[in-house]
Design a protein around this motif. Structure first.
Motif, PDB file in Angstrom:
ATOM      1  N   MET A   1       0.873  -1.332  -0.286  1.00 21.45           N
ATOM      2  CA  MET A   1      -0.419   0.099   0.231  1.00 21.45           C
ATOM      3  C   MET A   1       0.863   1.104   0.163  1.00 21.45           C
ATOM      4  O   MET A   1       0.276   2.458  -0.614  1.00 21.45           O
ATOM      5  CB  MET A   1      -0.810  -0.269   1.129  1.00 21.45           C
ATOM      6  N   ASP A   2       1.821   0.741   0.290  1.00 23.13           N
ATOM      7  CA  ASP A   2       2.621   2.307   0.844  1.00 23.13           C
ATOM      8  C   ASP A   2       3.591   2.602  -0.122  1.00 23.13           C
ATOM      9  O   ASP A   2       3.348   3.904  -0.891  1.00 23.13           O
ATOM     10  CB  ASP A   2       3.739   2.417   2.068  1.00 23.13           C
TER      11      ASP A   2
ATOM     12  N   LEU B   1      -5.805  11.863  -1.209  1.00 23.39           N
ATOM     13  CA  LEU B   1      -6.003  11.159   0.206  1.00 23.39           C
ATOM     14  C   LEU B   1      -4.428  10.241   0.322  1.00 23.39           C
ATOM     15  O   LEU B   1      -4.274  10.441   1.747  1.00 23.39           O
ATOM     16  CB  LEU B   1      -6.863  10.270  -0.092  1.00 23.39           C
ATOM     17  N   ALA B   2      -4.154  10.154  -0.847  1.00 21.39           N
ATOM     18  CA  ALA B   2      -2.397   9.382  -0.712  1.00 21.39           C
ATOM     19  C   ALA B   2      -1.357  10.920   0.190  1.00 21.39           C
ATOM     20  O   ALA B   2      -0.682  10.235   0.854  1.00 21.39           O
ATOM     21  CB  ALA B   2      -2.206   9.274  -2.172  1.00 21.39           C
TER      22      ALA B   2
ATOM     23  N   VAL C   1       0.323   4.391  -2.459  1.00 24.71           N
ATOM     24  CA  VAL C   1      -0.109   5.421  -2.019  1.00 24.71           C
ATOM     25  C   VAL C   1       1.659   7.269  -2.729  1.00 24.71           C
ATOM     26  O   VAL C   1       1.870   7.884  -3.007  1.00 24.71           O
ATOM     27  CB  VAL C   1       0.258   5.675  -0.517  1.00 24.71           C
TER      28      VAL C   1
ATOM     29  N   VAL D   1      -8.324  11.463  -4.901  1.00 24.03           N
ATOM     30  CA  VAL D   1      -7.188  10.246  -4.312  1.00 24.03           C
ATOM     31  C   VAL D   1      -5.731  10.598  -4.431  1.00 24.03           C
ATOM     32  O   VAL D   1      -5.582  10.215  -3.292  1.00 24.03           O
ATOM     33  CB  VAL D   1      -7.442   8.974  -5.923  1.00 24.03           C
ATOM     34  N   ILE D   2      -5.203  11.376  -4.988  1.00 25.56           N
ATOM     35  CA  ILE D   2      -3.773  11.898  -4.902  1.00 25.56           C
ATOM     36  C   ILE D   2      -3.943  13.081  -3.711  1.00 25.56           C
ATOM     37  O   ILE D   2      -3.070  12.288  -2.757  1.00 25.56           O
ATOM     38  CB  ILE D   2      -3.595  12.352  -6.013  1.00 25.56           C
TER      39      ILE D   2
ATOM     40  N   TRP E   1      -2.347  10.129   3.490  1.00 29.21           N
ATOM     41  CA  TRP E   1      -1.787   8.614   4.072  1.00 29.21           C
ATOM     42  C   TRP E   1       0.314   8.399   4.242  1.00 29.21           C
ATOM     43  O   TRP E   1       0.455   8.375   5.229  1.00 29.21           O
ATOM     44  CB  TRP E   1      -1.961   7.253   3.080  1.00 29.21           C
ATOM     45  N   ALA E   2       0.504   9.230   3.858  1.00 26.47           N
ATOM     46  CA  ALA E   2       2.259   9.281   3.329  1.00 26.47           C
ATOM     47  C   ALA E   2       2.274  10.225   4.444  1.00 26.47           C
ATOM     48  O   ALA E   2       3.909  10.244   4.793  1.00 26.47           O
ATOM     49  CB  ALA E   2       2.567  10.536   1.428  1.00 26.47           C
TER      50      ALA E   2
ATOM     51  N   LEU F   1       1.507   7.402  -6.032  1.00 18.47           N
ATOM     52  CA  LEU F   1       0.132   8.954  -6.222  1.00 18.47           C
ATOM     53  C   LEU F   1       0.564  10.018  -5.483  1.00 18.47           C
ATOM     54  O   LEU F   1       0.641  11.578  -6.595  1.00 18.47           O
ATOM     55  CB  LEU F   1      -1.365   8.170  -5.809  1.00 18.47           C
ATOM     56  N   VAL F   2       1.629   9.980  -5.113  1.00 22.36           N
ATOM     57  CA  VAL F   2       2.333  11.114  -4.136  1.00 22.36           C
ATOM     58  C   VAL F   2       3.339  11.384  -5.852  1.00 22.36           C
ATOM     59  O   VAL F   2       3.344  13.520  -5.530  1.00 22.36           O
ATOM     60  CB  VAL F   2       2.885  10.829  -2.811  1.00 22.36           C
TER      61      VAL F   2
END
Length: 68
Positions: free
Chosen positions: A1-2, A48-49, A5, A45-46, A52-53, A8-9
């Motif tokens: 998942m990382d 949210l990524a 993410v 989505v980006i 998450w980052a 996406l970042v």
């Protein structure tokens, strides 16, 4: 998942770099403009990524304490 993410970042960072340097929004250009539903979903989505980052900092901190 990382890894997903992080990918996406990076996409978001490259898009912002293109906006800043060239005035070109790649996501918007590919998916029908900034107001298009698909573009807005991708931006969300980006975003949210990116949130998450932020957890990567705690992972770095915990990893660095083991090294020292």
């Amino acid at each position: 998942m990382d890894k997903f993410v992080l990918t996406l970042v990076i996409i978001g960072a490259v898009n912002w770099g293109c906006i800043g340097l060239f005035g070109l929004d790649i996501v918007g250009a590919l998916f029908g403009g900034q107001g298009a539903m698909v573009s807005r979903i991708i931006y969300a989505v980006i975003g949210l990524a990116g949130l998450w980052a932020l957890t990567f900092y705690s992972k770095l901190r915990s990893g660095s304490s083991e090294d020292s």
